[in-house]
Design a protein around this motif. Structure first.
Motif, short mmCIF file in Angstrom:
data_model
loop_
_atom_site.label_atom_id
_atom_site.label_comp_id
_atom_site.label_asym_id
_atom_site.label_seq_id
_atom_site.Cartn_x
_atom_site.Cartn_y
_atom_site.Cartn_z
N ARG A 64 -14.59 -2.13 -2.11
CA ARG A 64 -13.90 -0.89 -2.44
C ARG A 64 -12.65 -0.69 -1.58
N MET A 65 -12.71 -1.12 -0.34
CA MET A 65 -11.55 -1.03 0.54
C MET A 65 -10.40 -1.88 0.00
N VAL A 66 -10.72 -3.08 -0.44
CA VAL A 66 -9.68 -3.96 -0.99
C VAL A 66 -9.07 -3.34 -2.25
N VAL A 67 -9.91 -2.77 -3.10
CA VAL A 67 -9.40 -2.12 -4.31
C VAL A 67 -8.48 -0.95 -3.95
N ARG A 68 -8.89 -0.15 -2.98
CA ARG A 68 -8.07 0.97 -2.54
C ARG A 68 -6.71 0.50 -2.02
N SER A 69 -6.70 -0.63 -1.36
CA SER A 69 -5.43 -1.12 -0.82
C SER A 69 -4.44 -1.48 -1.93
N HIS A 70 -4.95 -1.78 -3.11
CA HIS A 70 -4.07 -2.12 -4.23
C HIS A 70 -3.44 -0.89 -4.86
N THR A 71 -4.09 0.26 -4.74
CA THR A 71 -3.59 1.47 -5.40
C THR A 71 -2.96 2.47 -4.44
N VAL A 72 -3.03 2.21 -3.15
CA VAL A 72 -2.59 3.19 -2.16
C VAL A 72 -1.09 3.49 -2.24
N THR A 73 -0.33 2.59 -2.84
CA THR A 73 1.13 2.79 -2.92
C THR A 73 1.58 3.49 -4.21
N ASP A 74 0.66 3.89 -5.06
CA ASP A 74 1.04 4.50 -6.33
C ASP A 74 1.90 5.74 -6.11
N GLN A 75 3.12 5.72 -6.66
CA GLN A 75 4.06 6.83 -6.60
C GLN A 75 4.38 7.26 -5.17
N ASN A 76 4.44 6.28 -4.26
CA ASN A 76 4.68 6.61 -2.85
C ASN A 76 6.11 7.12 -2.62
N ARG A 77 6.22 8.10 -1.72
CA ARG A 77 7.51 8.67 -1.34
C ARG A 77 8.15 7.91 -0.17
N CYS A 78 7.33 7.29 0.65
CA CYS A 78 7.85 6.60 1.83
C CYS A 78 7.12 5.27 1.99
N TYR A 79 7.38 4.61 3.11
CA TYR A 79 6.88 3.25 3.31
C TYR A 79 5.48 3.22 3.93
N LEU A 80 4.95 4.37 4.34
CA LEU A 80 3.66 4.37 5.05
C LEU A 80 2.55 3.65 4.28
N PRO A 81 2.31 3.96 3.00
CA PRO A 81 1.21 3.26 2.30
C PRO A 81 1.52 1.79 2.03
N VAL A 82 2.80 1.43 1.99
CA VAL A 82 3.16 0.01 1.84
C VAL A 82 2.67 -0.75 3.07
N GLY A 83 2.80 -0.11 4.24
CA GLY A 83 2.30 -0.72 5.46
C GLY A 83 0.80 -0.90 5.45
N SER A 84 0.06 0.12 5.00
CA SER A 84 -1.39 -0.01 4.98
C SER A 84 -1.84 -1.07 3.98
N GLN A 85 -1.14 -1.17 2.86
CA GLN A 85 -1.46 -2.21 1.88
C GLN A 85 -1.26 -3.60 2.49
N ALA A 86 -0.15 -3.78 3.21
CA ALA A 86 0.13 -5.07 3.84
C ALA A 86 -0.88 -5.39 4.93
N LEU A 87 -1.26 -4.41 5.71
CA LEU A 87 -2.22 -4.64 6.78
C LEU A 87 -3.58 -5.05 6.24
N VAL A 88 -4.09 -4.31 5.27
CA VAL A 88 -5.41 -4.63 4.71
C VAL A 88 -5.39 -5.98 4.02
N GLY A 89 -4.38 -6.20 3.20
CA GLY A 89 -4.30 -7.47 2.48
C GLY A 89 -4.23 -8.67 3.39
N SER A 90 -3.37 -8.59 4.41
CA SER A 90 -3.22 -9.72 5.33
C SER A 90 -4.46 -9.93 6.18
N ALA A 91 -5.11 -8.84 6.59
CA ALA A 91 -6.32 -8.96 7.41
C ALA A 91 -7.46 -9.61 6.63
N VAL A 92 -7.67 -9.15 5.40
CA VAL A 92 -8.75 -9.71 4.59
C VAL A 92 -8.47 -11.15 4.21
#
Length: 461
Positions: free
Chosen positions: A365-393
């Motif tokens: 579920r965490m991996v799935v969330r990382s794929h959708t966390v950037t939906d309609q993002n206003r800034c780069y913050l969720p892009v960072g979390s997506q990159a962190l989770v993806g690269s760590a896993v």
């Protein structure tokens, strides 16, 4: 190696305008004022200066884009210097503001002339007391000395919030509001914009401005003697964590990452490196990557603002990721549901892994969330979390699975690496001691839950 004449950091703090001038300062502004504004911009273009705040966007191209939009709107642009560094592992703008404030202000004055901006605002955090004091004193001196443009520079002190450093969040603070990012970029709609006056605004990092005096004084070729063709010049890098010699260092761009982390900072047992929270994690296989914007991006991470947190093999990857994602979950402004809810859920899942309570389904579920966390993002913050989770896993999937299957608590012993201070004499790094009290609404808890939370994370129940 970087020659002394190439260096941005001084041997010691520059405390007076006389000291700045005696060291060769002032020549950049003096020359700039003999040139037409577009000639100054052309020098910056030829030097190949790229923004030192994260994305590495060409500085001259940014200026020209803003000027074009401002001309179309029939208004003068505005200038903003971003000194609100709040990225974990980063500690360089404070060093520059405290040790080299005159070079920075000279760069701002050069940019005011080059862009024809009506005003310049320097945004930094009120809590940065020593850098603010040094900058304020320097600004008084250059105003009294009659530096062109110095009377149009205003210092704005803002909150201790990560999104104060996001460029649109900074504009909101200068306008007297909370640092809530907006969709429209500053080059389109800037400070104090209205329906009839968009006021396009140039936003550059403190380090970017600080390079301008030498570029204008000595010419583009001198600046290009360090660095690479696509990433010229030097850059400041901060290294903290599991290293022998933490600190802020100045290196020519293109220097191998290994040189910074191993040879200079003394990392001896690297498991993973966090380049702040805006890019993918760095593994030992990436240590020979050159420190330049394009090479780091191609390697699957980023140069960012030059801050690196090193974790050795004794650290749990779950603890590393949990610490970084918790920071992003707390700092999310809540304007984008996908970001706020996604980072919140990933934070909760990682905390359950630390307690030894997570399941394989939670990990998925965490991996799935990382794929959708950037939906309609206003800034780069969720892009960072997506990159962190993806690269760590991707890099440590076996360890994540093994941690979940073991069902045992992790050490949970890592602080959020927000740097409060680095003592140059001793190399002692102080992280923000109260960050664990910060709540998702950016307030701080009345009571310290640290021991209770630690006990819960380590509980076998």
């Amino acid at each position: 190696m970087v020659r002394d004449t190439d260096r941005l950091l001084p041997e010691g703090p520059v405390r007076s305008l006389d000291d700045h001038l005696a060291a060769g300062g002032g020549r950049g502004l003096q020359r700039a004022l003999t040139l037409e504004p577009d000639e100054v911009t052309e020098l910056v273009d030829q030097a190949g200066l790229r923004g030192r705040g994260g994305a590495g966007f060409p500085t001259a191209r940014k200026w020209r884009g803003v000027l074009e939009n401002a001309a179309a709107a029939g208004v003068a642009p505005t200038l903003v210097a971003n000194g609100a560094e709040g990225e974990p592992g980063t500690y360089k703008d404070r060093v520059l503001l405290e040790q080299q404030p005159f070079a920075f202000l000279e760069g701002v004055c050069i940019a005011l002339h080059a862009t024809g901006a009506s005003a310049a605002y320097v945004g930094t955090k009120a809590k940065f007391t020593q850098p603010v004091a040094a900058l304020s004193a320097a600004l008084t001196e250059v105003r009294e000395a009659g530096w062109a443009g110095a009377d149009r520079i205003e210092l704005v002190l803002g909150p201790d919030a990560y999104l104060f450093g996001e460029e649109t969040g900074m504009l909101k603070v200068i306008e007297g509001e909370l640092p809530l990012p907006r969709v429209v970029r500053p080059y389109e709609e800037g400070l104090f914009s209205t329906a009839t006056s968009p006021n396009p605004t140039v936003v550059n990092n403190v380090e970017t401005f600080s390079h301008l005096p030498r570029i204008v004084a000595d010419g583009p070729d001198g600046f290009r003697e360090a660095g690479t063709e696509a990433s010229p010049g030097t850059m400041l890098f901060t290294v903290v964590g599991d290293v022998e010699s933490p600190g802020t260092y100045e290196l020519a761009l293109g220097t191998p990452l290994r040189t910074l982390l191993v040879d200079i900072a003394g990392a001896r047992d690297i498991k993973v490196v966090a380049p702040g929270t805006s890019s993918g994690l760095i593994t030992p296989a990436m240590l020979d990557t050159p420190l330049d914007f394009d090479a780091m991006r191609e390697a699957g991470t980023g140069l960012g603002s030059g801050g690196y947190v090193v974790y050795d093999s004794s650290r749990s990857i779950v603890d590393v990721l949990a610490t970084l994602i918790h920071f992003l979950a707390i700092e999310s402004c809540g304007q984008c549901n996908a970001c706020k809810l996604g980072n919140g859920e990933m934070d909760a899942i990682l905390a359950s892994m630390q307690r030894g309570e997570a399941t394989q389904t939670d990990l998925e579920r965490m991996v799935v969330r990382s794929h959708t966390v950037t939906d309609q993002n206003r800034c780069y913050l969720p892009v960072g979390s997506q990159a962190l989770v993806g690269s760590a896993v991707d890099a440590f999937v076996d360890e994540f699975v093994a941690t979940v299957e073991a069902g045992e608590p992790t050490p949970a012993d890592l602080p959020v690496p927000l740097i409060e201070h680095i003592d140059e004499a001793t190399g002692t790094v102080t992280f923000q001691e109260r960050y664990h009290l910060k709540q998702p609404d950016w307030s701080y808890a009345d009571q310290d839950p640290g021991e209770e939370r630690l006990a819960a994370l380590r509980s076998d129940d």
